[in-house]
Design an enzyme around this catalytic site. Structure first.
Site, short mmCIF file in Angstrom:
data_model
loop_
_atom_site.label_atom_id
_atom_site.label_comp_id
_atom_site.label_asym_id
_atom_site.label_seq_id
_atom_site.Cartn_x
_atom_site.Cartn_y
_atom_site.Cartn_z
N VAL A 149 4.65 -3.20 4.87
CA VAL A 149 4.97 -3.24 3.44
C VAL A 149 3.87 -3.94 2.64
O VAL A 149 3.98 -4.08 1.44
CB VAL A 149 6.33 -3.92 3.16
N GLU A 150 2.84 -4.35 3.29
CA GLU A 150 1.73 -5.01 2.58
C GLU A 150 0.49 -4.14 2.69
O GLU A 150 0.41 -3.12 2.02
CB GLU A 150 1.56 -6.43 3.10
N MET A 151 -0.48 -4.54 3.53
CA MET A 151 -1.70 -3.72 3.59
C MET A 151 -1.58 -2.52 4.51
O MET A 151 -2.43 -1.64 4.51
CB MET A 151 -2.89 -4.59 4.03
N VAL B 217 0.83 -1.21 0.00
CA VAL B 217 0.00 0.00 0.00
C VAL B 217 0.85 1.25 0.00
O VAL B 217 0.58 2.22 -0.69
CB VAL B 217 -0.95 -0.01 1.23
#
Lengths: 713, 314
Positions: free
Chosen positions: B120-122, B78
């Site tokens: 580093v993801e959602m 994201v």
């Protein structure tokens, strides 16, 4: 009944409380046992969980033993997942609250050790995979190198040795012993540029390194000894659960004993209550003194016999009212202790006669009643009543006293003498009073006449009350005459009662009633006054009868102010005492002398004459005849009426005449109705006579005519 | 010499039995799940509500329409930051003994939440996610119908995992072959299968998921020069450096690039790397191609359930 009920209620409250307590403790016990049961089940589950852990751990250890062999990784994953799950279940299990901290600590230790073990197992899998794959390749390489047949024997031998030694390690021999390192060093020197040899060398080195690591893993696992920890937990759990069981058992038993104890107390109390109740009921229905059934019980029983559908009119029985004569006198003079003891003794005597098959009850202070069911014939009842009177008559010895009493018994039969309870009892009562009237110490059967008598009596009583006010009384006069010359010597005043309600009531009937009710006093004064007034009136009219004989009741004479009243009447009416002759019953004279009354002496001193009425019929005591100054003796009409027919009565009459005259008394015969009677009396030298033959009792007016007519004769 | 030979043969026999005993198993055609939870999980899987800026859903990185993973070496989250690992496929993940390249979670449930909160993801926070879900009437109703305690972290993870369980791809040609359909594979592919075994690939890539059931060091015979340390970060044991989970080879034909850092763009490259670093011996080009042929037969059928799922946003 109310008293009985409230007593029981009070006790019952205690019973209720105990019962509640018992139920409560039993409930607690059940609840506790349920709890224990749940605990036991949970405990079992827990232990089973731990045992499962043990088995999974064992499987993992088994896996670790299978080095250099086939490993189904998925299977191993399954086992570890199972262990995970079981461990989680155990950690979440409620039993932790029950177990000691030791158990919890061990479980945590297991969890920690397991985490470490997992890593070991994973490393093992990895190393094992590498080793197995490498060894295969090594063999391939060896084959490939040998197939080259390049004649390098040394190399081939070396390869063979190395592989062989690796094989030995697989079988279980110690790697260090085999000196593979040496071989590898040799190999490295021989490798050169040969690709395959290089590969062989590198893979061998790798495999040895991996084997070393593998052994390290195995050692670490041994040190970790998860199995031991699990086993300790298992043992601890068994021990703890056993201990818990023991505790729970003790508590359970304690509760049980407690409940049992309460039960025993309950049962005991209840039994006591029942006993008390029985006692109370007994007391409610029995006389405390004599232990006989009491009035309540009697009422109940007779009610059953006479009113209940079951027995009404079916069972025949006899009721005996037993009333002790003059018991009150003994009680008052000697005291209640003696009286009570007497009652106990008499109750005992009577009940022995009455027998067990019949009810004997004490219904009053000195009243008993028996219901006789086992015999109903007149003769047997007669005998029974006689026996009862006789047994009561027997002397009673209490302390230093020798006491005598007697009873009056009234007998009524069911259903002949009364179809209802009340009728039956009323008639028995009448019979009893009849016996009493007969002097007591006897028994009497009920007959209809008694009822009639009582009925009549009640009527008379009722009407007498106002009779005087209503001026229903009147006097009639019967002349008394000299037997020798038929001259009138006096007149007897006789009372007549014309009741508006009852009609003409003869004095024989109402005099005794008046005496019983005390009305005789008023009536007596009326008679006395009326008689005096009449005499005075007659005198003023020229009718001089010389003597007015007036009957006076002993009841009247017992009045304290009797003399004063009589004196005042004499003075008021202007009567002369010498013209009054007071007629008394024979019995009164006797009573008079024993009771030391003075009224007669006073009247005599006043100038009145005394005559004894109905002589010969009562208690004729010679002594009083001498002791007391009287003027005239009146022979009872019963002797006169039989003087002709009965030689005995004639002789008695003669004796009376002789005796009386010898004592200086005049004698007058009553009820002379025939010439023959007159003649006989004349022959016996009787002084005077009175009777229908000469003249009936007449009203004043009529007497005046009679007197004047007689004078002319 | 004789003795030597004989004994070594014995050992060989012993060992080969181990090797050939390792086997591959077809995945089941059906898996037991709670339908209602699956429906909810499916809804959530495709819903960007889980991400911080509401642009990323699970589908974004794990495209179920294609391969359940991504097509690049590292995917941007994201925030635009790159992930640390190549996105592994969701398909058949249920058969992996651990999730994530370093296996630091045990099952799908434990895995499901991490991407949501991974920066580093959602890049979302759990609190926010739960709040957002609670605010949604639909999700509130759906959750309450299934769970007494409504929307919680555990329940969210559970429904996602339940959905992911359905993401299996049975009926690959190879599975059919294993099941008895001898015609399912051609000569080359059968040869590839044989090589797969004799080369020793099977020693690590085995079981129902053809891999995904043990760890191994990446770069045994050669230094793989991996940036990530793998299991070492968890166990801190020297021997665990560069140790990763052996990935499943199912649908490998679809999930390029390969390795944990996506360094191999093609299957050939991947197999090459394997033989050099892991097996440590050479392979003929022919053999390599055969193996690749074999690997291509491991592609299964996508499940029905994903047919109507779309990637949202971005």
């Amino acid at each position: 009944m109310l008293r009985v009920n409230s007593f029981f209620k009070k006790r019952a409250d205690g019973v209720m409380l105990l019962l509640l307590f018992f139920i409560l403790s039993l409930s607690i016990l059940f609840y506790y046992l349920q709890n224990v049961n749940t605990n036991m089940i949970n405990n079992e589950e827990y232990i089973i969980g731990v045992v499962k852990l043990k088995s999974y751990n064992q499987e993992m250890d088994n896996t670790l033993m299978r080095s250099y062999r086939h490993l189904d990784n998925d299977e191993i994953t399954e086992i570890t997942k199972k262990f995970d799950r079981e461990l989680l279940l155990l950690q979440k299990n409620k039993m932790h609250e029950v177990f000691s901290t030791e158990v919890n600590a061990l479980l945590q230790q297991i969890a920690a050790q397991y985490n470490l073990k997992i890593d070991l197992v994973e490393s093992f899998k990895t190393l094992n995979a590498r080793i197995t794959s490498t060894v295969y390749y090594l063999y391939e390489l060896q084959n490939a190198i040998e197939e080259r047949k390049d004649g390098n024997v040394e190399v081939e031998k070396l390869l063979g040795d190395i592989l062989f030694k690796i094989g030995q390690i697989f079988i279980g021999k110690e790697a260090s012993v085999l000196n593979i390192e040496q071989d590898l060093v040799s190999l490295q020197l021989l490798c050169g540029e040969d690709e395959k040899l290089n590969y062989f060398y590198r893979h061998s080195k790798q495999i040895l390194a991996d084997i070393g690591l593998l052994n390290k893993i195995l050692k670490e696992n041994e040190i970790l000894a998860l199995g031991e920890t699990i086993e300790s937990l298992n043992i601890l759990l068994s021990y703890e659960s056993q201990r818990n069981r023991k505790t729970e058992e003790m508590i359970g038993v304690a509760f049980f004993i407690f409940a049992l104890f309460i039960l025993i107390v309950l049962v005991y109390t209840y039994l006591k209550v029942l006993k008390n109740r029985a006692e109370v009921f007994y007391l409610a229905y029995h006389d405390t003194l004599t232990k006989l059934p009491n009035r309540v019980e009697f009422e109940r029983y007779i009610h059953t016999l006479t009113e209940s559908k079951k027995y009404k009119g079916i069972k025949k029985f006899i009721v005996l009212f037993i009333d002790l004569d003059r018991f009150k006198v003994i009680n008052d003079t000697l005291g209640h202790d003696i009286g009570d003891e007497m009652l106990i003794i008499l109750a005992d005597r009577i009940s022995k006669i009455v027998g067990k098959g019949n009810l004997l009850a004490r219904i009053g202070g000195d009243e008993f009643v028996a219901i006789i069911e086992d015999r109903t014939s007149m003769e047997t009842i007669d005998i029974l009543a006689a026996e009862i009177t006789s047994v009561i008559r027997k002397p009673i010895h209490i302390r230093e006293y020798r006491l005598n009493t007697s009873a009056s018994i009234g007998i009524a039969k069911y259903p002949e003498d009364g179809q209802s309870k009340s009728m039956l009892l009323k008639h028995a009562d009448s019979a009893m009073y009849h016996a009493k009237d007969n002097g007591g110490d006897t028994y009497a059967f009920y007959n209809e006449q008694l009822s009639i008598n009582i009925q009549r009596r009640l009527e008379l009583e009722q009407e007498l009350v106002d009779a005087l006010k209503k001026k229903e009384f009147s006097l009639v006069y019967q002349p008394q005459y000299d037997l020798s010359n038929h001259k009138i010597t006096g007149v007897e005043a006789l009372i007549r009662w014309q009741s508006t309600m009852l009609g003409s009531v003869p004095p024989e009937e109402f005099i005794s009633v008046a005496e019983d009710t005390g009305l005789i006093v008023e009536i007596g004064y009326f008679v006395f006054r009326e008689a005096c007034q009449t005499y005075v009136k007659w005198k003023s009219q020229g009718v001089d009868v010389h003597l007015m004989a007036i009957n006076i009741s002993s009841v009247q004479l017992r009045q304290a102010d009797a003399f004063r009243n009589f004196k005042s009447i004499i003075e008021e009416t202007g009567m002369k005492a010498e013209n009054i002759e007071i007629e008394l019953t024979e019995r009164y004279i006797m009573e008079y002398t024993t009771e030391k009354l003075t009224i007669l002496d006073d009247l005599r001193r006043l100038g009145c004459r005394i005559s004894i009425d109905d002589f010969g019929t009562g208690y004729s005591s010679m002594s009083y005849l001498g002791n007391f100054a009287i003027d005239t003796i009146k022979i009872d009409k019963s002797f006169v009426s039989e003087i002709v027919s009965s030689e005995h009565d004639a002789k008695v009459a003669k004796a009376i005449i002789v005796l009386s005259q010898s004592l200086g008394y005049k004698v007058i015969a009553e009820g002379v109705e025939t010439l023959e009677q007159e003649n006989i009396l004349k022959a016996y030298h009787c002084d005077m006579a009175q009777g229908y033959y000469f003249g009936k009792p007449m009203e004043s007016k009529i007497f005046i005519d009679f007197f004047q007519k007689h004078l002319s004769l | 010499m004789q003795k030597n030979y004989f004994l070594s043969l014995l050992c060989f026999a012993l060992c080969s039995s181990t090797l050939f005993a390792a086997n591959l198993v077809p995945i089941p055609t059906q898996i037991k799940v709670d339908e209602k939870k699956v429906a909810l999980g499916k809804k959530l899987f495709a819903d960007p509500i889980l991400s911080k800026d509401k642009t990323f859903s699970c589908m974004t990185c794990h495209n179920l329409q294609t391969n359940g993973a991504d097509t690049v070496a590292f995917t941007k989250g994201v925030t635009g930051e790159q992930g640390l690992f190549n996105v592994p496929t969701v398909y058949n993940a249920v058969y992996n003994f651990r999730q994530f390249w370093d296996g630091h979670v045990k099952n799908l449930q434990e895995q499901a939440i991490e991407p949501i909160t991974n920066p580093v993801e959602m890049a979302n926070s759990l609190g926010t996610v739960l709040e957002d879900l609670k605010r949604s009437k639909t999700y509130s109703a759906l959750f309450e119908a299934l769970y007494e305690d409504g929307i919680t972290k555990d329940n969210l993870a559970e429904v996602l995992a339940e959905f992911e369980k359905t993401l299996i791809t049975p009926n690959s040609s190879f599975d059919k072959y294993l099941r008895g359909d001898m015609k399912a594979l051609n000569e080359h592919e059968i040869e590839g299968y044989r090589l797969f075994k004799t080369m020793g690939c099977i020693s690590c890539h085995n079981g129902v998921n053809i891999g995904g059931n043990l760890y191994n060091k990446f770069g045994i015979y050669q230094n793989a020069k991996s940036e990530e340390l793998g299991r070492y970060n968890i166990t801190h044991r020297e021997e665990d450096k560069y140790v990763f989970k052996v990935p499943s080879l199912r649908n490998v034909a679809l999930t390029a690039p390969y390795m944990h850092d996506g360094r191999a763009k093609t299957l050939e490259a991947a197999v090459n790397i394997m033989t050099q670093y892991q097996l440590g011996h050479p392979m003929d080009k022919e053999d390599l191609h055969r193996i690749v042929d074999f690997l291509n037969t491991l592609t299964g059928e996508l499940p029905e359930i994903v047919k109507d799922m779309r990637v949202e946003g971005q």
